[in-house]
Design a protein around this motif. Structure first.
Motif, PDB file in Angstrom:
ATOM      1  N   LEU A 114       0.889  -1.153   0.000  1.00  0.00           N
ATOM      2  CA  LEU A 114       0.000   0.000   0.000  1.00  0.00           C
ATOM      3  C   LEU A 114       0.933   1.210   0.000  1.00  0.00           C
ATOM      4  CD1 LEU A 114      -2.629   1.609   0.342  1.00  0.00           C
ATOM      5  CD2 LEU A 114      -2.446   1.225   2.808  1.00  0.00           C
ATOM      6  N   ILE A 115       0.962   1.918  -1.099  1.00  0.00           N
ATOM      7  CA  ILE A 115       1.845   3.091  -1.169  1.00  0.00           C
ATOM      8  C   ILE A 115       1.052   4.321  -0.754  1.00  0.00           C
ATOM      9  CG2 ILE A 115       3.436   4.416  -2.614  1.00  0.00           C
ATOM     10  CD1 ILE A 115       3.711   2.039  -4.443  1.00  0.00           C
ATOM     11  N   VAL A 116       1.597   5.056   0.214  1.00  0.00           N
ATOM     12  CA  VAL A 116       0.902   6.221   0.763  1.00  0.00           C
ATOM     13  C   VAL A 116       1.739   7.473   0.516  1.00  0.00           C
ATOM     14  CG1 VAL A 116      -0.123   7.238   2.837  1.00  0.00           C
ATOM     15  CG2 VAL A 116      -0.047   4.751   2.582  1.00  0.00           C
ATOM     16  N   GLY A 117       1.071   8.540   0.127  1.00  0.00           N
ATOM     17  CA  GLY A 117       1.784   9.797  -0.078  1.00  0.00           C
ATOM     18  C   GLY A 117       0.884  10.978   0.209  1.00  0.00           C
ATOM     19  N   MET A 118       1.403  12.159  -0.023  1.00  0.00           N
ATOM     20  CA  MET A 118       0.620  13.398   0.155  1.00  0.00           C
ATOM     21  C   MET A 118       1.184  14.450  -0.779  1.00  0.00           C
ATOM     22  SD  MET A 118       2.258  14.725   3.744  1.00  0.00           S
ATOM     23  CE  MET A 118       4.015  14.452   4.012  1.00  0.00           C
TER      24      MET A 118
END
Lengths: 577, 288
Positions: A477-481
């Motif tokens: 699960l790749i998470v960014g902002m």
């Protein structure tokens, strides 16, 4: 035919790199291509290498490309610093004046165009950017009329003669290079674009425009990179709507003046970057304590202290969440696209009045300054909600005061705009009672703390997270902002091709963290990779703190001042699996 | 029309008996009534310190801000709603130490509002430390051997910063003080009124008697012309700032709100926020 390519122009700061880029991309935008820009610049006015890179595509893109097709160079330094990005059949268009050479190891084809010579022949070396852009445009085989139209608009104010000369410069550049190349280069022939009308702007423009649409009529601000474009845009537009931008003596004044104006009933904002936000912390506390709406934009840049003023970073997350002493309600939203930069400002103003608390809009340098295509903005999505705003309040008994801090079920008390006869009240940063008078009573203290902090219990923001989860049980699960979303998506396409299943979440509501929304996706993933431009994994820490899946969380950090490239996310993700 | 009593509320000030701040409170209430205001037309914005409590002691809209920041808050209020009469107030620490940067720039900006400084030459609420207005040699808890720093001359600084209204008064002279506040309110632009307001608890040097002996009322100075900036500066220097009355006024310069291009002549707070579709489409043009 190809669907995308990358173009870069490099030279000394102040040499026309910006304007060349502007005309070149305006013309491409008119043709309906999707564009994504990246500015490499330094904290100085003239001199020093600078370059602008644009990615051109027939499909929406939100990332810098790994490599480069065309490099336009005003000096040898621009070639030396950027040639490594060129792929094997890339092209360099350089000024013949400095006898350009292709560095060892590079295979790019060089076109030495007498850029300065042609410009001087036509009257002034200032026009060399026109010669250069004409030459590179011609290599793409795109219609020259569209380009000339953009030139006309750029120089129209200076009169027909100037326009004509610049168009001639473009023509001469194009003519020369086409003769050398034997016509437009086949490897750069772009598929036609969809022709759909798009906007082309930077995140700061979108946020400024969003503020105006939200009813913001005053901005108080202090100049800082990379936030200043917001005040510069608004000072041009606000006078038409009766408002103004006040350039204050510092960021303390900027934030407290905004509090005063919001208290008095006008939607007012300020914008800054890390150093300014550090100075605004006491004001943020005051807004929290007095329950005054306040919208602040933080365009993150490299910290700490003066840090890297012109470089990409996302290291203010902790400061924004934890900053100001004591405990206040606060909302932090982080737009992740150019369109969101616009719509999020409207939402930020609404939230700040609905919850009567500070709202921080967190962007980063790449999102704030990277010029990119923006889908046409929708007028019908501009909705203004001022929350509990009381008007026509009944007159007060002698010595009675309006209950500005009335205890209510949802913690939000009706606000009244000063000037109303029945609305007389006092507000203070000192702990206070329902009518705003200072009170040190323990019972009152607890009631008021609970009132303020409970306001966000009912907070529900649409799209608190953006989810792209095609897999039931992804390996990653790749998470960014912020600005990293598009880069992550490109890396994911390659990961899928390599047989690695990924889901993607972009966190938009940074604080309070949307735990319930996030949790199900975290549970289903084997590993959670948090991609962020900082050195300590600040967003990852929020996930560990709020979601409780610490063992699965991996950091993917970059803090060298440059944004992530798709290839970096691809290879580092691959290593994890 | 409201009388000064209507600007009173039922809150008992937490100032020490005999504090100079009481008469400043009374003068504000009287001046507000004398210029014909109703309580809802007045906003009092204050800083932190004993004097900062003033915003809670006048029946009006009151905003008790943070230390040193009364002025930016007050300017924000005035720009948002120019129909309000805005008075900012605080002590000498608030305005001339932590908030000095804002004071100088508020003077330059010249927003139409009045700033009343309750100058007691000491930090009272924190129980007796030196202030930028304390005399050299003044012994306090933070300067047990006496202050070695030069006393700040705020009114000379104000003149140098381009002030359009500079006055000074003394707590004991309620009549003069009330009149100066009225003149300040009626002045178009930023009016600064410094008021000697003795701290009876912590300042045993700058007492009521000491001021009475040392100050000169400009009304008694023959030929004094408050429209003459050079004369004002000279007088302040000659007397070490120990003068009261209207020191300087420049009525030729318009206030910030009247000089800023396009700024609304009506209260912005009552504007319709909606952007028309035509305006919106017009704004998009430059990005196409």
């Amino acid at each position: 035919m190809i669907s995308q390519l990358s173009w870069k122009i490099g030279g000394q700061q102040g040499e026309g790199v910006e304007s060349t880029d502007r005309i070149f991309s305006t013309a491409l935008n008119r043709l309906g291509y999707y564009l994504y820009g990246y500015r490499h610049f330094s904290s100085r006015i003239k001199g020093g290498h600078t370059n602008n890179k644009i990615r051109i595509s027939t499909k929406p893109i939100r990332a810098i490309s790994d490599d480069l097709d065309i490099l336009v160079a005003f000096d040898q330094e621009s070639i030396d610093l950027n040639a490594h990005e060129l792929h094997t059949n890339g092209v360099i268009v350089a000024d013949a004046k400095f006898n350009p050479v292709v560095p060892e190891g590079a295979t790019a084809r060089l076109f030495a165009v007498p850029i300065t010579a042609i410009a001087e022949e036509l009257g002034t070396s200032l026009m060399k950017n026109m010669v250069a852009s004409g030459a590179s445009w011609a290599l793409l085989g795109l219609p020259l009329e569209v380009f000339n139209k953009a030139v006309e608009e750029e120089f129209g104010r200076k009169g027909a003669a100037v326009v004509e000369k610049n168009i001639e410069a473009v023509r001469r550049g194009a003519e020369f290079v086409l003769e050398q190349a034997g016509g437009p280069l086949e490897q750069f022939r772009l598929e036609p674009a969809d022709g759909k009308q798009k906007l082309f702007m930077i995140g700061n423009d979108a946020m400024a425009l969003g503020s105006l649409a939200a009813g913001c009529r005053i901005m108080s601000a202090y100049p800082i990179t990379p936030a200043s474009e917001i005040m510069e845009y608004l000072i041009k537009k606000l006078p038409k709507f009766g408002g103004t931008v006040v350039q204050t003596e510092d960021e303390i004044a900027a934030a407290t003046m905004a509090i005063g104006a919001n208290y008095a009933g006008v939607r007012t904002m300020t914008a800054s970057a890390g150093p300014g936000l550090s100075l605004m912390m006491e004001a943020i506390g005051l807004a929290g304590m007095t329950e005054t709406p306040l919208v602040i934009v933080d365009t993150q840049r490299g910290g700490p202290s003066t840090g890297l003023p012109t470089k990409q970073e996302q290291s203010d997350v902790n400061a924004m969440i934890y900053g100001t002493h004591g405990e206040i309600p606060k909302i932090i939203i982080s737009p992740s696209s150019i369109e969101e930069c616009f719509y999020d400002m409207i939402e930020a103003f609404n939230l700040s009045e609905q919850y009567q608390c500070p709202v921080i809009v967190l962007t980063d340098l790449q999102l704030s300054l990277g010029k990119q295509s923006c889908e046409m903005l929708d007028y019908n999505r501009i909705v203004i909600d001022r929350g509990k705003l009381a008007s026509d309040v009944p007159p007060l008994e002698t010595h009675a005061q309006f209950k500005r801090y009335e205890l209510t079920e949802d913690g939000v008390s009706p606000r009244v705009i000063p000037g109303e006869k029945g609305g007389l009240h006092h507000v203070t940063g000192v702990e206070h009672d329902e009518i705003g008078r200072p009170s040190e009573s323990s019972i009152n203290r607890k009631k008021m703390m609970d009132k303020r902090l409970s306001k966000l219990n009912s907070l529900s923001i649409t799209n608190a997270i953006h989810v792209d989860a095609p897999h039931e049980e992804p390996e990653l699960l790749i998470v960014g902002m912020g600005s990293t979303g598009g880069t992550i998506d490109e890396a994911r396409v390659r990961l899928e091709e390599a047989g690695i299943k990924t889901n993607h979440i972009t966190v938009r509501q940074i604080y309070p963290f949307p735990t319930e929304l996030f949790e199900p996706y975290a549970d289903r993933a084997s590993q959670i990779v948090v991609v962020e431009n900082n050195a300590t994994g600040q967003l990852a820490d929020q996930i560990k703190l709020n979601v409780g899946c610490a063992a699965k969380v991996r950091n993917m950090l970059k803090y060298d001042g440059t944004p992530f490239l798709p290839s970096e996310i691809y290879s580092r993700s691959k290593e994890l699996v | 029309m409201a009388t000064f009593k209507e600007f009173r509320n039922n809150v008992k000030p937490n100032w020490c008996p005999g504090c100079g701040d009481f008469s400043i409170q009374a003068a504000i209430q009287r001046a507000a009534a004398n210029v014909g205001l109703e309580p809802e037309q007045l906003a009092v914005i204050s800083g932190i310190g004993c004097s900062g409590r003033i915003s809670g002691y006048v029946n009006a809209y009151g905003f008790h801000g943070i230390h040193g920041r009364a002025l930016p808050i007050a300017q924000g209020v005035k720009l948002a709603n120019r129909d309000l009469t805005v008075i900012a107030s605080g002590g000498d620490g608030d305005g001339f130490a932590i908030g000095m940067g804002h004071t100088v720039h508020a003077i330059r900006r010249n927003v139409n509002m009045t700033y009343i400084v309750m100058d007691n030459q000491i930090y009272g609420l924190t129980k007796g430390q030196t202030s930028p207005r304390s005399a050299v040699g003044f012994k306090t808890k933070s300067t047990p051997e006496g202050s070695v720093e030069t006393t700040l001359a705020p009114l000379e600084i104000a003149l140098a910063a381009g002030a359009t209204f500079v006055a000074q008064s003394f707590s004991s002279d309620l009549k003069q003080l009330t009149s100066l506040i009225e003149q300040g309110i009626n002045h178009e632009g930023f009016s600064l009124i410094n008021v000697f307001s003795p701290c009876v608890t912590f300042n045993k040097i700058n007492t009521y008697d000491w001021f009475k002996e040392n100050i000169v009322n400009l009304a008694t100075v023959e030929g004094y012309d408050p429209t003459n900036r050079v004369m004002a500066m000279t007088k302040l220097m000659e007397t070490n700032g120990m003068i009261t009355g209207l020191i300087y006024q420049d009525t030729s310069r318009r206030s910030y709100e009247n000089l800023v291009p396009g700024f609304s002549q009506e209260s912005l707070a009552h504007h319709d926020l909606t952007l028309s579709e035509d305006d919106f489409n017009g704004l998009l043009k430059e990005f196409k």
